[in-house]
Design a protein around this motif. Sequence first.
Motif, PDB file in Angstrom:
ATOM      1  N   SER A 122      37.217 -41.437  25.508  1.00 44.27           N
ATOM      2  CA  SER A 122      36.874 -42.682  26.195  1.00 44.27           C
ATOM      3  C   SER A 122      36.086 -42.364  27.464  1.00 44.27           C
ATOM      4  CB  SER A 122      38.156 -43.448  26.548  1.00 44.27           C
ATOM      5  OG  SER A 122      37.862 -44.611  27.274  1.00 44.27           O
ATOM      6  N   TRP A 123      34.939 -43.029  27.625  1.00 44.55           N
ATOM      7  CA  TRP A 123      34.060 -42.797  28.768  1.00 44.55           C
ATOM      8  C   TRP A 123      33.759 -44.126  29.461  1.00 44.55           C
ATOM      9  CZ3 TRP A 123      31.896 -37.807  29.817  1.00 44.55           C
ATOM     10  CH2 TRP A 123      32.198 -36.836  28.851  1.00 44.55           C
ATOM     11  N   ILE A 124      33.541 -44.069  30.767  1.00 41.11           N
ATOM     12  CA  ILE A 124      33.220 -45.249  31.568  1.00 41.11           C
ATOM     13  C   ILE A 124      31.897 -45.000  32.284  1.00 41.11           C
ATOM     14  CG2 ILE A 124      33.991 -46.807  33.402  1.00 41.11           C
ATOM     15  CD1 ILE A 124      36.839 -45.683  32.936  1.00 41.11           C
ATOM     16  N   GLY A 125      30.980 -45.963  32.211  1.00 42.32           N
ATOM     17  CA  GLY A 125      29.681 -45.815  32.852  1.00 42.32           C
ATOM     18  C   GLY A 125      29.578 -46.562  34.167  1.00 42.32           C
ATOM     19  N   HIS A 126      28.810 -45.998  35.102  1.00 37.24           N
ATOM     20  CA  HIS A 126      28.524 -46.642  36.384  1.00 37.24           C
ATOM     21  C   HIS A 126      27.051 -46.416  36.724  1.00 37.24           C
ATOM     22  CE1 HIS A 126      32.926 -45.893  36.658  1.00 37.24           C
ATOM     23  NE2 HIS A 126      32.924 -47.066  37.274  1.00 37.24           N
ATOM     24  N   ARG A 127      26.438 -47.413  37.392  1.00 36.47           N
ATOM     25  CA  ARG A 127      25.028 -47.330  37.778  1.00 36.47           C
ATOM     26  C   ARG A 127      24.870 -47.595  39.270  1.00 36.47           C
ATOM     27  NH1 ARG A 127      22.190 -51.844  35.023  1.00 36.47           N
ATOM     28  NH2 ARG A 127      24.228 -52.743  34.581  1.00 36.47           N
ATOM     29  N   THR A 128      23.958 -46.887  39.899  1.00 36.26           N
ATOM     30  CA  THR A 128      23.677 -47.157  41.313  1.00 36.26           C
ATOM     31  C   THR A 128      23.085 -48.547  41.500  1.00 36.26           C
ATOM     32  OG1 THR A 128      21.510 -46.084  41.068  1.00 36.26           O
ATOM     33  CG2 THR A 128      23.307 -44.739  41.946  1.00 36.26           C
ATOM     34  N   SER A 129      22.479 -49.090  40.449  1.00 38.95           N
ATOM     35  CA  SER A 129      21.837 -50.402  40.553  1.00 38.95           C
ATOM     36  C   SER A 129      22.834 -51.553  40.531  1.00 38.95           C
ATOM     37  CB  SER A 129      20.833 -50.578  39.407  1.00 38.95           C
ATOM     38  OG  SER A 129      21.454 -50.383  38.151  1.00 38.95           O
ATOM     39  N   THR A 132      26.139 -42.504  35.870  1.00 37.47           N
ATOM     40  CA  THR A 132      27.143 -41.512  35.495  1.00 37.47           C
ATOM     41  C   THR A 132      27.966 -42.013  34.320  1.00 37.47           C
ATOM     42  OG1 THR A 132      28.852 -42.418  36.960  1.00 37.47           O
ATOM     43  CG2 THR A 132      27.403 -40.724  37.887  1.00 37.47           C
ATOM     44  N   ALA A 133      28.631 -41.070  33.664  1.00 34.50           N
ATOM     45  CA  ALA A 133      29.654 -41.383  32.667  1.00 34.50           C
ATOM     46  C   ALA A 133      30.877 -40.540  33.011  1.00 34.50           C
ATOM     47  CB  ALA A 133      29.168 -41.076  31.256  1.00 34.50           C
ATOM     48  N   THR A 134      32.030 -41.188  33.089  1.00 30.43           N
ATOM     49  CA  THR A 134      33.264 -40.528  33.514  1.00 30.43           C
ATOM     50  C   THR A 134      34.309 -40.619  32.411  1.00 30.43           C
ATOM     51  OG1 THR A 134      32.842 -41.124  35.822  1.00 30.43           O
ATOM     52  CG2 THR A 134      35.104 -40.511  35.254  1.00 30.43           C
ATOM     53  N   THR A 135      35.029 -39.517  32.199  1.00 29.38           N
ATOM     54  CA  THR A 135      36.149 -39.530  31.263  1.00 29.38           C
ATOM     55  C   THR A 135      37.365 -38.887  31.918  1.00 29.38           C
ATOM     56  OG1 THR A 135      36.910 -38.914  29.049  1.00 29.38           O
ATOM     57  CG2 THR A 135      35.516 -37.312  30.193  1.00 29.38           C
ATOM     58  N   TYR A 136      38.525 -39.398  31.548  1.00 31.15           N
ATOM     59  CA  TYR A 136      39.801 -38.826  31.980  1.00 31.15           C
ATOM     60  C   TYR A 136      40.517 -38.180  30.791  1.00 31.15           C
ATOM     61  CZ  TYR A 136      39.052 -41.567  36.221  1.00 31.15           C
ATOM     62  OH  TYR A 136      38.523 -42.094  37.385  1.00 31.15           O
ATOM     63  N   ASP A 137      39.807 -38.065  29.691  1.00 32.30           N
ATOM     64  CA  ASP A 137      40.374 -37.553  28.445  1.00 32.30           C
ATOM     65  C   ASP A 137      40.119 -36.051  28.336  1.00 32.30           C
ATOM     66  OD1 ASP A 137      41.124 -36.939  25.882  1.00 32.30           O
ATOM     67  OD2 ASP A 137      40.003 -38.561  24.926  1.00 32.30           O
ATOM     68  N   LYS A 166      39.583 -35.434  35.665  1.00 30.83           N
ATOM     69  CA  LYS A 166      38.434 -36.207  35.199  1.00 30.83           C
ATOM     70  C   LYS A 166      37.183 -35.338  35.163  1.00 30.83           C
ATOM     71  CE  LYS A 166      37.073 -38.146  39.713  1.00 30.83           C
ATOM     72  NZ  LYS A 166      36.742 -39.399  40.441  1.00 30.83           N
ATOM     73  N   PHE A 167      36.201 -35.805  34.390  1.00 33.06           N
ATOM     74  CA  PHE A 167      34.897 -35.157  34.332  1.00 33.06           C
ATOM     75  C   PHE A 167      33.831 -36.235  34.474  1.00 33.06           C
ATOM     76  CE2 PHE A 167      31.150 -33.918  31.766  1.00 33.06           C
ATOM     77  CZ  PHE A 167      30.740 -32.827  32.529  1.00 33.06           C
ATOM     78  N   VAL A 168      32.829 -35.963  35.298  1.00 31.21           N
ATOM     79  CA  VAL A 168      31.741 -36.910  35.548  1.00 31.21           C
ATOM     80  C   VAL A 168      30.420 -36.225  35.216  1.00 31.21           C
ATOM     81  CG1 VAL A 168      30.583 -38.368  37.243  1.00 31.21           C
ATOM     82  CG2 VAL A 168      33.061 -38.005  37.400  1.00 31.21           C
ATOM     83  N   ILE A 169      29.685 -36.768  34.259  1.00 28.26           N
ATOM     84  CA  ILE A 169      28.380 -36.202  33.927  1.00 28.26           C
ATOM     85  C   ILE A 169      27.289 -37.015  34.617  1.00 28.26           C
ATOM     86  CG2 ILE A 169      28.123 -37.523  31.760  1.00 28.26           C
ATOM     87  CD1 ILE A 169      26.766 -34.939  30.637  1.00 28.26           C
ATOM     88  N   GLN A 170      26.347 -36.290  35.249  1.00 30.11           N
ATOM     89  CA  GLN A 170      25.268 -36.923  36.010  1.00 30.11           C
ATOM     90  C   GLN A 170      23.899 -36.728  35.368  1.00 30.11           C
ATOM     91  OE1 GLN A 170      26.157 -34.590  39.485  1.00 30.11           O
ATOM     92  NE2 GLN A 170      27.215 -36.281  40.513  1.00 30.11           N
ATOM     93  N   GLY A 171      23.797 -35.812  34.407  1.00 31.96           N
ATOM     94  CA  GLY A 171      22.527 -35.573  33.737  1.00 31.96           C
ATOM     95  C   GLY A 171      22.564 -34.263  32.974  1.00 31.96           C
ATOM     96  N   ILE A 172      21.632 -34.095  32.033  1.00 24.62           N
ATOM     97  CA  ILE A 172      21.509 -32.866  31.248  1.00 24.62           C
ATOM     98  C   ILE A 172      20.038 -32.470  31.216  1.00 24.62           C
ATOM     99  CG2 ILE A 172      21.954 -31.718  29.047  1.00 24.62           C
ATOM    100  CD1 ILE A 172      23.974 -33.846  28.381  1.00 24.62           C
ATOM    101  N   GLN A 173      19.769 -31.199  31.452  1.00 20.23           N
ATOM    102  CA  GLN A 173      18.397 -30.702  31.441  1.00 20.23           C
ATOM    103  C   GLN A 173      18.272 -29.555  30.451  1.00 20.23           C
ATOM    104  OE1 GLN A 173      16.919 -29.865  35.351  1.00 20.23           O
ATOM    105  NE2 GLN A 173      14.949 -29.091  34.641  1.00 20.23           N
ATOM    106  N   PHE A 174      17.217 -29.613  29.621  1.00 22.18           N
ATOM    107  CA  PHE A 174      16.970 -28.601  28.598  1.00 22.18           C
ATOM    108  C   PHE A 174      15.750 -27.761  28.989  1.00 22.18           C
ATOM    109  CE2 PHE A 174      19.313 -31.955  26.545  1.00 22.18           C
ATOM    110  CZ  PHE A 174      20.205 -31.282  25.717  1.00 22.18           C
ATOM    111  N   PHE A 175      15.873 -26.444  28.832  1.00 25.76           N
ATOM    112  CA  PHE A 175      14.814 -25.508  29.199  1.00 25.76           C
ATOM    113  C   PHE A 175      14.419 -24.666  27.988  1.00 25.76           C
ATOM    114  CE2 PHE A 175      17.371 -26.293  32.935  1.00 25.76           C
ATOM    115  CZ  PHE A 175      16.488 -26.337  34.006  1.00 25.76           C
ATOM    116  N   LEU A 176      13.169 -24.238  27.970  1.00 26.83           N
ATOM    117  CA  LEU A 176      12.696 -23.290  26.968  1.00 26.83           C
ATOM    118  C   LEU A 176      11.760 -22.309  27.655  1.00 26.83           C
ATOM    119  CD1 LEU A 176      12.655 -22.464  23.961  1.00 26.83           C
ATOM    120  CD2 LEU A 176      10.634 -23.927  23.694  1.00 26.83           C
TER     121      LEU A 176
END
Length: 420
Positions: A129-136, A150-155, A234-244
């Motif tokens: 289960s994840w919960i979303g929040h926006r600065t807007s 962000t997306a936050t989970t307590y699971d 809890k874990f809060v994800i703020q973004g993911i970046q992919f590199f090559l």
Amino acid sequence: MNLVYKRIFLTILNLPFLAYAQPISEMYEHLNRSTLISHEHIRLLLPGGDSTLKAFAHKVSKLADGRISDLNLVHIGGSHVQGGVLPNTVRNNLVHLHPSFFGDRGLLFPFKLAGTNNPQDFKINFTGSWIGHRTSVNSDFAEFGICGITATTYDPEATFAVQLMPFNGREYLYDRIRIYHPFGPEYMKPVWNGKENLLITWENPSAGFTEFVFEYPISSNQFILRSYLDSAQKFVIQGIQFFLEKPSLVYHAIGVNGATTSSYLRSDAFTKQIRYLRADMVIFGIGINDANVPQGKFDQELFKANYERLMNAFRRGNRTVFFIFLTNTDSYYQRKYPNRNALLAREALMELAEKHQAGVIDVLEIMGGIGSSRQWKQAGLMTADMIHLTPRGYTLVGHAISAAIIRALAEVTKSELNNL
């Protein structure tokens, strides 16, 4: 192809780095078929001069020659960007400036985790289960970061994975993944759960990210969460970046529904983390929501001050970054009457561009000016809310933005070559 586009296209063919012709030709043909586009306004305005554009064009040439490893472009805005069609159109056009530019996918946010609309060029798989929040959203409070959402989970059993969709039959590979997230005793941490050979995991708590480095390029991923302290809940994800690890023109997209210049500045972590993109060019498309207020309520001075704070945040990562401002798309305030605040926003952007030697692409005039939304809606290019475009509309505007950038690069590069 009309004479204007044909002349630009032939100029491109004669340049050393603008050589991947067929997709660019198709872009011009698409624009040429439109009767709503104001073709004479498809250009990059440079009220403060072209010195910063020349510096950026030189970087493009160096990337094509293999003298630099990457070129980072950032497109930041609101729902026009979050939806994906607009930035993906520009990305797909610009990576065809040279056959070697396709490679590094860049920054994204897994919107599906936050319970909001996700672009179609990548898919999110997750459990828990994840919960979303926006600065807007002014009532939302969370540990916001680089993406303004962000997306936050307590699971503790939650997992997530990102699948990058192929483009024109070409697969996005990556050999490094960076996950932006807050650190502290209350937070769980992301852990690699894939089958591929992971070489290194390293953390940068002060910057707010963890990186995973692989032995060879991969195309699939999955992450689980771990609690290393009893207090980590809890874990809060703020973004993911992919590199090559290959020369690439990297097109990062940052977009949040409802975003304004003020909303991105709500988070200190945003201004801290954004420097790590080391942007060479930033396309600013923020303003449609700033201007979505009654006539006389739009604050030009605050709008300019906010933009200068955003520009300074990007400059901390690269002092020579080149900025392009997009004027607002035409819209109707509460679907009742044309929003003339777009003219005030354009005036402010022109002043900023002159002061900071930035560029302006006048999307408002490209669409046909104030009130043109009616014609776009009748043509199936704008939605009923008279603010958002349809996918076809975003594609057309994306082609126009691309053409303006490519035309400017072609003209300034040809001028430089003639002066040799």
